[in-house]
Motif scaffolding. Structure first.
Motif, short mmCIF file in Angstrom:
data_model
loop_
_atom_site.label_atom_id
_atom_site.label_comp_id
_atom_site.label_asym_id
_atom_site.label_seq_id
_atom_site.Cartn_x
_atom_site.Cartn_y
_atom_site.Cartn_z
N GLY A 1 6.11 5.95 2.86
CA GLY A 1 6.25 5.75 4.31
C GLY A 1 6.33 7.08 5.05
N GLY A 2 6.09 7.03 6.34
CA GLY A 2 6.01 8.24 7.16
C GLY A 2 7.23 9.16 7.09
N VAL A 3 8.44 8.57 7.02
CA VAL A 3 9.65 9.40 7.00
C VAL A 3 9.76 10.18 5.68
N PHE B 1 14.52 8.16 14.26
CA PHE B 1 14.00 9.53 14.49
C PHE B 1 13.27 9.57 15.84
N ASP B 2 12.40 8.57 16.06
CA ASP B 2 11.59 8.57 17.29
C ASP B 2 12.46 8.42 18.54
N LYS B 3 13.48 7.52 18.46
CA LYS B 3 14.32 7.28 19.64
C LYS B 3 15.21 8.48 19.94
N THR C 1 2.23 9.24 5.24
CA THR C 1 1.93 8.58 6.52
C THR C 1 0.73 7.65 6.32
N ASP C 2 0.45 6.83 7.33
CA ASP C 2 -0.56 5.79 7.16
C ASP C 2 -1.93 6.38 6.81
N ASN C 3 -2.55 5.81 5.79
CA ASN C 3 -3.87 6.27 5.33
C ASN C 3 -4.53 5.11 4.60
N SER D 1 9.59 4.03 6.98
CA SER D 1 8.52 4.28 7.95
C SER D 1 9.02 4.01 9.36
N GLY D 2 8.08 3.96 10.31
CA GLY D 2 8.46 3.69 11.68
C GLY D 2 8.90 2.24 11.87
N GLY D 3 8.41 1.36 11.02
CA GLY D 3 8.73 -0.06 11.17
C GLY D 3 9.64 -0.60 10.09
N ALA E 1 14.38 3.70 9.87
CA ALA E 1 14.73 5.12 9.90
C ALA E 1 13.80 5.90 10.83
N GLY E 2 12.49 5.62 10.76
CA GLY E 2 11.53 6.33 11.59
C GLY E 2 11.74 6.02 13.07
N GLU E 3 12.12 4.78 13.35
CA GLU E 3 12.40 4.36 14.73
C GLU E 3 13.59 5.17 15.27
N ILE F 1 11.82 16.41 15.04
CA ILE F 1 13.21 16.63 14.59
C ILE F 1 13.22 17.46 13.30
N ASP F 2 12.30 17.15 12.42
CA ASP F 2 12.17 17.89 11.16
C ASP F 2 12.01 19.39 11.48
N HIS F 3 11.13 19.67 12.42
CA HIS F 3 10.81 21.06 12.76
C HIS F 3 11.99 21.78 13.43
N ALA G 1 7.76 12.08 4.69
CA ALA G 1 7.21 13.42 4.94
C ALA G 1 8.32 14.39 5.36
N ASN G 2 9.53 13.87 5.60
CA ASN G 2 10.63 14.71 6.09
C ASN G 2 11.08 15.75 5.04
N SER G 3 11.13 17.00 5.46
CA SER G 3 11.42 18.10 4.52
C SER G 3 12.77 17.95 3.82
N GLY H 1 8.60 11.38 16.97
CA GLY H 1 9.85 12.12 16.90
C GLY H 1 10.19 12.71 15.54
N GLY H 2 9.76 12.04 14.47
CA GLY H 2 10.14 12.50 13.13
C GLY H 2 9.74 13.94 12.86
N PRO H 3 8.45 14.27 13.01
CA PRO H 3 8.05 15.65 12.75
C PRO H 3 8.75 16.64 13.69
N ALA I 1 0.84 -1.20 0.00
CA ALA I 1 0.00 0.00 0.00
C ALA I 1 0.88 1.25 0.00
N HIS I 2 1.94 1.27 0.83
CA HIS I 2 2.85 2.43 0.82
C HIS I 2 3.48 2.61 -0.56
N LEU I 3 3.82 1.50 -1.23
CA LEU I 3 4.42 1.60 -2.57
C LEU I 3 3.43 2.25 -3.54
O1 KG4 Z 1 4.33 5.06 7.74
P1 KG4 Z 1 4.04 5.55 9.12
O2 KG4 Z 1 2.95 6.57 9.29
O3 KG4 Z 1 3.72 4.36 10.08
C1 KG4 Z 1 4.39 3.13 9.96
O4 KG4 Z 1 3.93 2.29 9.15
O5 KG4 Z 1 5.44 3.01 10.65
O6 KG4 Z 1 5.43 6.14 9.68
C2 KG4 Z 1 5.56 6.67 10.96
C3 KG4 Z 1 7.00 7.13 11.15
C4 KG4 Z 1 7.32 7.57 12.56
O7 KG4 Z 1 8.55 6.97 12.97
C5 KG4 Z 1 7.47 9.09 12.46
O8 KG4 Z 1 8.36 9.64 13.40
C6 KG4 Z 1 8.01 9.22 11.03
O9 KG4 Z 1 7.28 8.26 10.29
N1 KG4 Z 1 7.79 10.56 10.48
C7 KG4 Z 1 8.79 11.41 10.15
C8 KG4 Z 1 8.19 12.61 9.73
N2 KG4 Z 1 6.83 12.46 9.82
C9 KG4 Z 1 6.60 11.18 10.27
N3 KG4 Z 1 10.14 11.24 10.19
C10 KG4 Z 1 10.90 12.28 9.80
N4 KG4 Z 1 10.40 13.47 9.41
C11 KG4 Z 1 9.05 13.69 9.36
N5 KG4 Z 1 8.57 14.88 8.97
#
Ligand code: KG4
Ligand code: ZN
Length: 340
Positions: A275-277, A177-179, A307-309, A147-149, A173-175, A194-196, A279-281, A190-192, A125-127
């Protein structure tokens, strides 16, 4: 060849459902490209005080929210139950209790309405999120799924034809960012954050390691996370924006470098993010620059599609229905489902 070239315009209306983690989502998409509605109810506030997703809380929240979210998606799309031709839901990977809510709901609706149920792989779905917004994306394409996973580099050669070029050997990568954000006291997710905060920092202030940069297509982010922690312990007065920006720079450097090399190696015509990451600028900016420099058709899905939708679930479900037909009603949730 473009992926969209073979879309038969049959007006097939798909209800997509997504409950794999902490977002309860439903969407109505026609022919895998026309998003009529996409409703996402985030549970982020429920999990924030725990610093991460609590599986039991996630499942309960999905149970409470799923019906209103589906109803809203149907009303917003301006359709009625009888217009829906198929119901697609994520069946893995994800949290088992959370997945079961979406899968059971989708099967029940499909049975009541007498339409096909389609089980969708969340990674697929992400693809498809990029192809949903840009059906002219050319194949073969390299998709960087972050993404986060998951952190994966995928070569997409056709519908459902994927080759895994590389993935993370430790943290996603998202993990990371979060950690790192949690360690820096920037909150969750954490991702958004850190981005900000990176906007106010110097990305070259600290030279953090770029693990496995020149080795194949696998990634490793756990050492980088440890180096950030060690650095802050040794330099307690360091500026948080400088640490965040330098960390983000290190992650993005490696991601873009490898995606670019992968595109060269497979002779990709298209390149996209998912994937969620995604969204990183900084990642978006560097990724697109790389595509322009290398003369590759690049595409960045909108942030809402990264991000997930459930719109991406409906789109991937539409393609699966064309290729494989309906999924059996005894399909269960598969928490560790793989893409290939
Ligand atoms: O795809 P997703 O919504 O859920 C999973 O399937 O994991 O991804 C969530 C991940 C989280 O780790 C979140 O911190 C990261 O995406 N994320 C970002 C940004 N927005 C969300 N990482 C970096 N920069 C962002 N702007
Ligand atoms: Zn996801």
């Amino acid at each position: 060849m473009t992926l969209g070239a073979d879309i038969p315009r049959t007006g097939t209306v798909v209800l997509g459902i997504e409950t794999s983690c902490d977002e309860t989502a439903a969407a109505i998409v026609v022919d895998a490209t026309d998003v009529r509605s996409s409703i996402v109810s985030s549970q982020v506030d429920l999990h924030a005080r725990f610093g991460g997703v609590v599986p039991e809380i996630a499942s309960r929240a999905h149970v409470e929210t799923i019906n209103p979210v589906i109803a809203e998606a149907i009303v917003k799309a301006g359709v009625v139950d009888g217009d829906i031709d198929a119901v697609a839901a994520t069946y893995g990977p994800g949290l088992v209790g959370a997945l079961l809510v979406g899968v059971s709901t989708a099967k029940a609706l499909a049975m009541v309405w007498g339409v096909p149920f389609v089980a969708v792989n969340h990674l697929e779905a992400h693809l498809y999120a990029s192809f949903l917004e840009d059906p002219s994306l050319e194949l073969p394409a390299v998709v960087l799924l972050v993404s986060g996973g998951h952190t994966m580099l995928v070569a997409m050669e056709g519908h459902g034809q994927y080759r895994l070029l590389g993935s993370t050997i430790d943290d996603a990568a998202g993990e990371a960012f979060d950690k790192v954000a949690r360690y820096l006291g920037l909150g969750y997710p954490g991702g958004p954050a850190i981005d900000h905060v990176s906007n106010q920092g110097d990305p070259h202030a600290i030279k953090f390691p770029r693990a496995m940069r020149d080795e194949g297509f696998d990634f490793s982010f756990s050492g980088l996370k440890t180096s950030v922690i060690n650095y802050v312990r040794k330099h307690p007065d360091v500026s948080t924006p400088d640490v965040a920006a330098s960390f983000q720079e290190a992650v993005v450097d490696v991601l873009v470098e490898k995606a670019r090399r992968a595109a060269r190696e497979i002779g990709a015509k298209g390149m996209c993010l998912g994937g969620g990451v995604a969204a990183n600028s900084l990642l978006r900016e560097r990724f697109l620059d790389a595509c322009v420099q290398d003369g590759i058709h690049g595409f960045l899905p909108s942030r809402a599609m990264c991000t997930d939708n459930a719109a991406m679930v409906a789109a991937a479900g539409w393609w699966r229905l064309q290729s494989d037909g309906p999924s059996p009603l005894d399909t269960g949730a598969i928490p560790n489902l793989r893409l290939v």
